[in-house]
Design a protein around this motif. Structure first.
Motif, short mmCIF file in Angstrom:
data_model
loop_
_atom_site.label_atom_id
_atom_site.label_comp_id
_atom_site.label_asym_id
_atom_site.label_seq_id
_atom_site.Cartn_x
_atom_site.Cartn_y
_atom_site.Cartn_z
N VAL A 1 -16.26 12.26 -8.13
CA VAL A 1 -17.10 12.77 -7.04
C VAL A 1 -16.29 12.64 -5.75
O VAL A 1 -15.94 11.54 -5.35
CB VAL A 1 -18.44 12.00 -6.94
N GLY A 2 -15.94 13.77 -5.16
CA GLY A 2 -15.11 13.78 -3.96
C GLY A 2 -13.64 14.05 -4.25
O GLY A 2 -12.84 14.19 -3.32
N ARG A 3 -13.29 14.14 -5.54
CA ARG A 3 -11.89 14.41 -5.90
C ARG A 3 -11.66 15.92 -5.94
O ARG A 3 -12.55 16.68 -6.31
CB ARG A 3 -11.61 13.80 -7.29
N LYS B 1 -10.23 28.54 -10.75
CA LYS B 1 -11.54 28.22 -10.18
C LYS B 1 -11.46 27.01 -9.24
O LYS B 1 -12.22 26.92 -8.26
CB LYS B 1 -12.53 27.94 -11.32
N ALA B 2 -10.53 26.10 -9.53
CA ALA B 2 -10.42 24.85 -8.76
C ALA B 2 -10.16 25.10 -7.28
O ALA B 2 -10.62 24.35 -6.42
CB ALA B 2 -9.33 23.96 -9.35
N ALA B 3 -9.42 26.18 -6.98
CA ALA B 3 -9.14 26.51 -5.58
C ALA B 3 -10.44 26.78 -4.84
O ALA B 3 -10.61 26.38 -3.67
CB ALA B 3 -8.22 27.72 -5.52
N GLU B 4 -11.37 27.44 -5.53
CA GLU B 4 -12.67 27.75 -4.94
C GLU B 4 -13.59 26.52 -4.91
O GLU B 4 -14.35 26.32 -3.96
CB GLU B 4 -13.30 28.86 -5.80
N ILE B 5 -13.50 25.70 -5.96
CA ILE B 5 -14.34 24.50 -6.04
C ILE B 5 -13.98 23.54 -4.91
O ILE B 5 -14.85 22.98 -4.24
CB ILE B 5 -14.18 23.77 -7.40
N GLY B 6 -12.69 23.36 -4.67
CA GLY B 6 -12.27 22.35 -3.68
C GLY B 6 -12.57 20.97 -4.24
O GLY B 6 -12.18 20.67 -5.37
N THR B 7 -13.26 20.15 -3.47
CA THR B 7 -13.59 18.82 -3.98
C THR B 7 -14.94 18.85 -4.69
O THR B 7 -15.87 19.53 -4.27
CB THR B 7 -13.61 17.77 -2.85
N TRP B 8 -15.02 18.08 -5.76
CA TRP B 8 -16.25 18.02 -6.55
C TRP B 8 -17.38 17.33 -5.78
O TRP B 8 -17.17 16.25 -5.22
CB TRP B 8 -16.02 17.20 -7.82
N ASP B 9 -18.56 17.94 -5.77
CA ASP B 9 -19.76 17.24 -5.31
C ASP B 9 -20.78 17.32 -6.45
O ASP B 9 -20.51 17.91 -7.50
CB ASP B 9 -20.30 17.83 -4.00
N GLU B 10 -21.95 16.75 -6.24
CA GLU B 10 -22.94 16.67 -7.32
C GLU B 10 -23.36 18.05 -7.81
O GLU B 10 -23.49 18.27 -9.01
CB GLU B 10 -24.16 15.89 -6.85
N ALA B 11 -23.58 18.98 -6.89
CA ALA B 11 -24.06 20.31 -7.28
C ALA B 11 -23.03 21.04 -8.13
O ALA B 11 -23.36 21.64 -9.16
CB ALA B 11 -24.41 21.12 -6.03
N LYS B 12 -21.77 20.97 -7.72
CA LYS B 12 -20.71 21.66 -8.48
C LYS B 12 -20.49 20.99 -9.82
O LYS B 12 -20.30 21.67 -10.85
CB LYS B 12 -19.41 21.65 -7.67
N LEU B 13 -20.52 19.67 -9.85
CA LEU B 13 -20.36 18.97 -11.14
C LEU B 13 -21.48 19.35 -12.10
O LEU B 13 -21.26 19.54 -13.29
CB LEU B 13 -20.34 17.45 -10.93
N SER B 14 -22.69 19.49 -11.57
CA SER B 14 -23.82 19.84 -12.43
C SER B 14 -23.64 21.23 -13.03
O SER B 14 -23.90 21.45 -14.22
CB SER B 14 -25.13 19.75 -11.63
N GLU B 15 -23.14 22.16 -12.22
CA GLU B 15 -22.88 23.52 -12.74
C GLU B 15 -21.80 23.51 -13.80
O GLU B 15 -21.90 24.20 -14.82
CB GLU B 15 -22.43 24.44 -11.60
N TRP B 16 -20.74 22.76 -13.55
CA TRP B 16 -19.64 22.64 -14.53
C TRP B 16 -20.17 22.08 -15.84
O TRP B 16 -19.92 22.62 -16.92
CB TRP B 16 -18.54 21.75 -13.94
N LEU B 17 -20.92 20.98 -15.76
CA LEU B 17 -21.38 20.31 -16.98
C LEU B 17 -22.37 21.16 -17.77
O LEU B 17 -22.41 21.08 -19.00
CB LEU B 17 -22.01 18.96 -16.63
#
Ligand code: HEM
Length: 106
Positions: A37-39, A56-72
């Protein structure tokens, strides 16, 4: 539903085949998730990430809760192509809890 890191630790059992977390965690089938979270996404030095995820990582930037939830929920769908994580966590409460657990692992 409130986030529950203790419940999330139990959910993390599903991730352990592929991921380590915590001090000294090493790459397994997947990259270590210490401080995720934050990496910056796809940034663990030396890990051979998929091309789709690296893009996709360039667009994601740093992971937050919302993005991690979409990934998972569906990594390939979120990345928009073939990724190396062939695992989905469809249950939203489990996603919230495992992310709360990961947030404690800096
Ligand atoms: C990538 C979390 C289960 C294999 C990732 C990433 C996260 C994550 C956050 C991105 C890492 C980064 O940006 O450096 C989780 C969680 C899981 C889980 C929380 C359980 C709920 C699994 C399982 C496997 C797996 C079971 C193996 C069967 C991978 C692989 C990648 C990855 C190979 C790299 C993806 C790519 O390069 O396309 N995981 N994961 N994960 N995970 Fe998982």
């Amino acid at each position: 539903m409130a986030q529950d890191a203790a419940a999330g630790e139990k959910v993390f059992v599903k991730c352990k085949t592929c991921h380590e977390v915590g001090a000294g965690a090493k790459a397994k089938i997947g990259p270590p998730l210490t401080g995720i979270v934050g990496r910056q996404a796809a940034s663990f030095e030396g890990f051979a990430y998929s091309e789709s995820f690296k893009k996709k990582a360039a667009e994601i930037g740093t992971w937050d809760e919302a993005k991690l939830s979409e990934w998972l929920a569906d990594p390939a769908k979120y990345a928009g192509g073939t990724v190396k994580m062939v695992f989905k966590l469809p249950n939203e409460a489990e996603r919230k809890n495992v992310i709360a657990y990961l947030a404690t692992k800096k």
